[in-house]
Design a protein around this motif. Structure first.
Motif, short mmCIF file in Angstrom:
data_model
loop_
_atom_site.label_atom_id
_atom_site.label_comp_id
_atom_site.label_asym_id
_atom_site.label_seq_id
_atom_site.Cartn_x
_atom_site.Cartn_y
_atom_site.Cartn_z
N THR A 152 -6.49 -7.80 -8.41
CA THR A 152 -5.17 -7.55 -7.83
C THR A 152 -4.68 -6.20 -8.31
OG1 THR A 152 -3.93 -8.41 -9.71
CG2 THR A 152 -4.60 -10.00 -8.04
N TYR A 153 -3.50 -5.81 -7.84
CA TYR A 153 -2.90 -4.56 -8.28
C TYR A 153 -2.51 -4.59 -9.75
CZ TYR A 153 -3.20 -1.38 -4.51
OH TYR A 153 -3.71 -0.48 -3.64
N VAL A 172 -5.20 -2.74 -11.21
CA VAL A 172 -5.03 -1.32 -10.88
C VAL A 172 -3.98 -0.69 -11.80
CG1 VAL A 172 -4.33 0.28 -9.05
CG2 VAL A 172 -5.73 -1.72 -8.50
N GLN A 211 3.30 -1.68 -9.63
CA GLN A 211 2.03 -2.35 -9.28
C GLN A 211 1.76 -3.56 -10.16
OE1 GLN A 211 -1.01 0.66 -9.08
NE2 GLN A 211 0.02 1.73 -7.41
N THR A 237 3.52 -6.28 -8.01
CA THR A 237 2.81 -6.66 -6.79
C THR A 237 1.51 -7.37 -7.14
OG1 THR A 237 1.86 -4.45 -6.70
CG2 THR A 237 3.74 -4.87 -5.29
N GLY A 238 0.88 -6.92 -8.23
CA GLY A 238 -0.38 -7.54 -8.64
C GLY A 238 -0.17 -8.97 -9.08
N ARG A 273 -6.41 -5.54 -4.48
CA ARG A 273 -6.69 -4.11 -4.49
C ARG A 273 -7.66 -3.77 -3.37
NH1 ARG A 273 -10.86 -3.62 -9.67
NH2 ARG A 273 -10.87 -1.42 -9.12
N TYR A 283 -1.01 -5.00 3.73
CA TYR A 283 -0.55 -6.02 2.79
C TYR A 283 0.58 -6.81 3.43
CZ TYR A 283 2.57 -2.06 1.90
OH TYR A 283 3.41 -1.00 2.04
N ASN A 334 5.65 -1.11 -2.80
CA ASN A 334 4.63 -0.15 -2.38
C ASN A 334 5.27 1.17 -1.97
OD1 ASN A 334 1.67 -0.86 -2.30
ND2 ASN A 334 2.63 -2.79 -1.69
N SER A 388 6.10 2.94 -5.12
CA SER A 388 4.84 3.39 -5.72
C SER A 388 4.34 4.66 -5.03
CB SER A 388 3.82 2.26 -5.58
OG SER A 388 2.78 2.42 -6.47
#
Lengths: 304, 533
Positions: free
Chosen positions: B385-386, B389, B443, B446-447, B453, B458, B466, B469
């Motif tokens: 997932t984010y 990231v 992130q 969101t993750g 990822r 999305y 996002n 970001s």
């Protein structure tokens, strides 16, 4: 330490060698890539062949000239003891990196042999694979692969106590002969050096011939190929990379023989020879690992 | 007696650099090669950065707007590969080239011609990699981790050039590491003991060891791919008795030490800068050395924490979880040592110090999210997932990249002889600092909420985060033009730097003139107590 006793460290001013070596290695690999892609795509007469040819020539000549330059500088006594120690350290760490390269392939062999083969048969948590390939029997050497149509298994594998045993004795003997040659340098006995070095090279070449015959036998008589599933994969990749290293090592020793014939090397200054002999011992040790883990404990027949 | 014998094909004997372009192509000088590495890495940083901005532009809003999904995944793949192998690693090698010989009082690197070879392989390697964009099938599209069978059975034909590109990068890294190790072990000024070396030298010694241990394994794994693709071997094909998970084991045996390769030199840089601007000696020098060694050792035995959801046995997962948690101990030692160095120091906050303090704080955030990821049951939620990231960008961007920027500001006066513009430097820092946090902090959310990822589209509930970001990413990206401007401005002129440059700076590199002469130590330095920064 006084300034006078501090030795000079040789730093060449500019060199054309590295840029040509970079270009050569790039063209060689790019060409090999093109050939492989054309081969897999079924294209005949890949243009990559020409690229490899040019790149290989550039790389080959550059490396030849590079080593010749270093040898020449050493003959001119431009190198201090500290400089020579740099080469010693560098060779030692290079061999360490080579060891790690083989570790990757040995690791793959152990992982497959001790876990994957069983898991594919439904051992542990891997139940579903049992349903995918009900006819599959976990065993090592793996004679029949899960997907038997795509990967046709070998009919037989190489027995450990026949040719591989011969090869083991050849290489172990060659480790001794190269050491005798090293002692000959230390004693200043050139004739002895040349004879024992030549004997080492001969043993290396015989090893390669025997290995070549073994591969021929495996491909033609036993159906054991790179494509015959994971046993053939690990077998040929491990022994093949080792064989490639024996080839390089033999080539190094041939160069050293040429240098010995030209009167190079004395008791205080023979690291070129020592580096080649270290490499040779490294190749021997890898073979002993191969003999034990691929052949002797490899689960195949002994042949006795 | 000069310690450097200039071997010259011409009869006239000169000690300075040549004129013109060929100086850079043929050079054997560690400073020239260091400069080449640093500029190369900056070009790659901007290239990889453009790829990142393509990704962020596409993710600005849900739905597909700008690029095709096929191209999007090529962007994520190449962004990762370029940043890891083209930007961060060469930047550290460039810094090592510039600094290690000066820090240990050596005339040059141990093997100067091989040094040039290590560098000049890289432009060829990355040309090969980037050329895949223009070939049939497009660039690699399997993520920077190139998991089989995505990278074998389902890969575009350009994967072959990717494989050989990796081989070239590996050859460059191996030769570069050998050179650095040999320089440190063999070229120290007489009397300079290992435990007197600056921490940057120590961390690079250990990094070079890690590189030598794992780059051959990377070469091994891409060779296995090559054989599976072109010679019908079965390494990663279960149908032939192999296992795709084998790929992940071999890859991460390389990959986990690799992430420390990208952070240990950063530790060394920060350990040089914080004492200077806190005007205190580094707290706990010996424990820093031991902690670095411990991290390097642990890096070899934790690799499968990247693979918790791949289906490895539960006992293995437990082992890798606990082993991974152990890394927090030596890393904690380092963070506390930096904080203790600052404690009651006479601190000033010039640009290198700002980047270093930000490093300590933001790297710690990245480290702690790593600790969260090490927990097996939690990782089942976080995996791919984010959150992942966000985690690795927090350790790599405000970690590795900030440390490189700090190093550039810190040593640029020594390299060029000129001071950079402090006001612009601080502006660059604050823009980068804000940009990076605005990019990556959302992130985490969101993750945790489940956004995967490497996907160009999305679900609507992730839209706001996002958009934030993406704004941060563009701020950070365009701030780097200011960085380029500051560097060029400093090279062209500016206030003359003193030899010591910073009043609190210790180390042999500060005892020689600014700009550093073409050959720093023709005779070995005597004031070795200066060495230990």
């Amino acid at each position: 330490m006084s300034e006078q006793s501090y030795e000079a460290y040789y730093v060449p001013h500019n060199s054309k060698l590295p840029i040509f070596a970079s270009l050569g290695i790039f063209l060689t690999l790019f060409g090999i890539g093109s050939i492989l892609n054309d081969m897999t795509a079924g294209v005949e007469h890949s243009a990559g062949t020409w690229v490899v040819l040019v790149g290989g020539l550039v790389l080959g000549f550059t490396l030849f000239y590079w080593f010749a330059t270093v040898i020449e500088e050493n003959q001119q006594k431009l190198y201090s003891d500290q400089m020579n120690r740099s080469y010693v350290w560098a060779m030692a760490w290079f061999i360490f990196s080579e060891v790690m390269f083989f570790m990757a392939f040995f690791g793959a062999l152990f992982y497959v042999r001790f876990w994957v083969v069983g898991w594919l048969g439904g051992e542990g948590d891997r139940g579903p694979s049992d349903m995918l390939w009900p006819a599959y029997t976990p065993e090592w050497p793996l004679m029949s692969n899960p997907e038997a149509d795509k990967f046709v298994g070998p009919a037989e594998v190489i027995p450990s106590l026949q040719l591989p045993l011969v090869n083991t004795m050849l290489l172990i003997t060659s480790s001794f002969t190269v050491t005798i040659a090293h002692h000959a340098i230390k004693e200043g006995n050139r004739k002895k050096l040349i004879n024992w070095l030549a004997a080492t090279i001969a043993l290396g070449l015989i090893f390669l011939v025997v290995q070549g015959y073994e591969y021929y036998h495996a491909y033609v008589d036993l159906g054991l190929t790179l494509a015959s599933g994971i046993y053939g994969t690990t077998f040929f990749m491990l022994t093949g990379f080792h064989g490639a290293h024996v080839t390089i090592g033999t080539f190094m020793l041939i160069v050293m023989l040429g240098r010995a014939l030209k009167g190079h090397f004395d008791a205080d200054d023979c690291f070129g020879f020592e580096a080649a002999s270290w490499y040779w011992h490294f190749v021997d040790v890898v073979w002993v690992g191969l003999f034990i883990f691929v052949y002797l404990l490899g689960g195949g027949p002994t042949g006795f | 007696m000069s310690a450097v014998i200039e071997h010259d094909n011409h009869e006239d004997h000169h000690h300075g650099p040549d004129k013109g372009l060929m100086r850079w192509v043929l050079t054997t000088n560690h400073k020239d090669i260091g400069t080449l590495y640093l500029w190369f890495s900056f070009i790659m940083f901007l290239t990889g950065g453009v790829f990142a901005l393509v990704i962020r532009a596409e993710l600005f809003q849900p739905g597909l707007q700008i690029v095709e999904p096929e191209f999007f995944i090529q962007m994520t793949t190449m962004h990762g590969l370029i940043m890891v192998f083209g930007a961060v690693m060469p930047a550290f090698v460039g810094l090592a080239n510039w600094l290690v010989p000066m820090m240990v009082g050596a005339p040059d690197m141990a093997l100067p011609r091989m040094n040039n070879f290590s560098f000049w392989i890289l432009p060829f390697a990355f040309s090969m990699l980037l050329a895949t964009f223009f070939m049939e099938g497009g660039a690699p599209n399997f993520g920077w981790t190139f998991y089989a069978p995505l990278s074998t059975e389902y890969a575009p034909p350009t994967v072959t050039y990717f494989i050989f590109g990796v081989h070239l990068m590996g050859a460059s890294s191996i030769m570069g590491s050998i050179n650095i190790i040999v320089t440190i072990l063999n070229m120290r000024a007489p009397g300079l003991k290992l435990m007197q070396m600056p921490l940057f030298v120590w961390t690079w010694l250990i990094t070079a060891y890690l590189l030598l241990a794992v780059m051959p394994v990377l070469a091994g794994v891409v060779t296995m791919m090559l054989m599976d693709i072109h010679f019908a071997t079965a390494f990663f094909d279960a149908g032939g008795g192999g296992d795709p998970v084998l790929f992940q084991h071999v890859f991460w045996f390389f990959g986990h030490p690799e992430v420390y390769i990208m952070i240990l030199p950063a530790f060394g840089i920060v350990s040089a800068i914080i004492p200077t601007f806190a005007r205190k000696r580094l707290f706990g020098y010996a424990s820093m050395v031991y902690a670095t060694s411990a991290i390097a050792f642990l890096s070899f035995i934790v690799w499968a924490h990247h693979m918790f959801t791949a289906g490895i046995p539960i006992t293995g997962e437990m082992y890798f979880m606990y082993a991974t948690m152990l890394i927090a101990i030596p890393t904690g030692v380092k963070v506390f040592n930096w904080v203790a160095t600052m404690w009651k120091g006479s601190m000033t906050f010039e640009t290198p110090m700002l980047f270093s303090v930000a490093f300590v704080i933001l790297f710690t955030i990245g480290g702690l999210s790593g600790l969260m990821l090490s927990i097996v049951p939690a990782d089942f939620q976080y995996h791919d997932t984010y959150f992942v990231v966000a985690h690795f960008h927090y350790v790599l961007v405000p970690g590795a990249v900030f440390s490189i920027m700090a190093a550039v500001y810190y040593w640029l006066p020594k390299w060029t002889g000129n001071m950079y513009n402090e006001a612009l430097g601080k502006t660059h820092f604050w823009l980068s600092f804000i940009g990076i946090n605005v990019t990556f902090f959302p992130q985490h959310f969101t993750g945790l909420a489940g956004m995967p990822r490497r996907i160009p589209d999305y679900a609507l509930q992730f839209a706001d985060y996002n958009m934030i970001s993406s704004c941060g990413a563009f701020l950070f990206g365009f701030s780097q033009i200011l960085f380029l401007f500051i560097i060029l401005q400093t090279i062209r002129g500016g206030k003359k730097a003193t030899d010591q440059v910073w009043e609190g700076a210790h180390g042999l590199e500060w005892t020689i003139p600014s700009p550093a002469p073409y050959h720093s130590f023709s005779t070995p330095p005597k004031n070795l107590e200066e060495a230990h920064g």
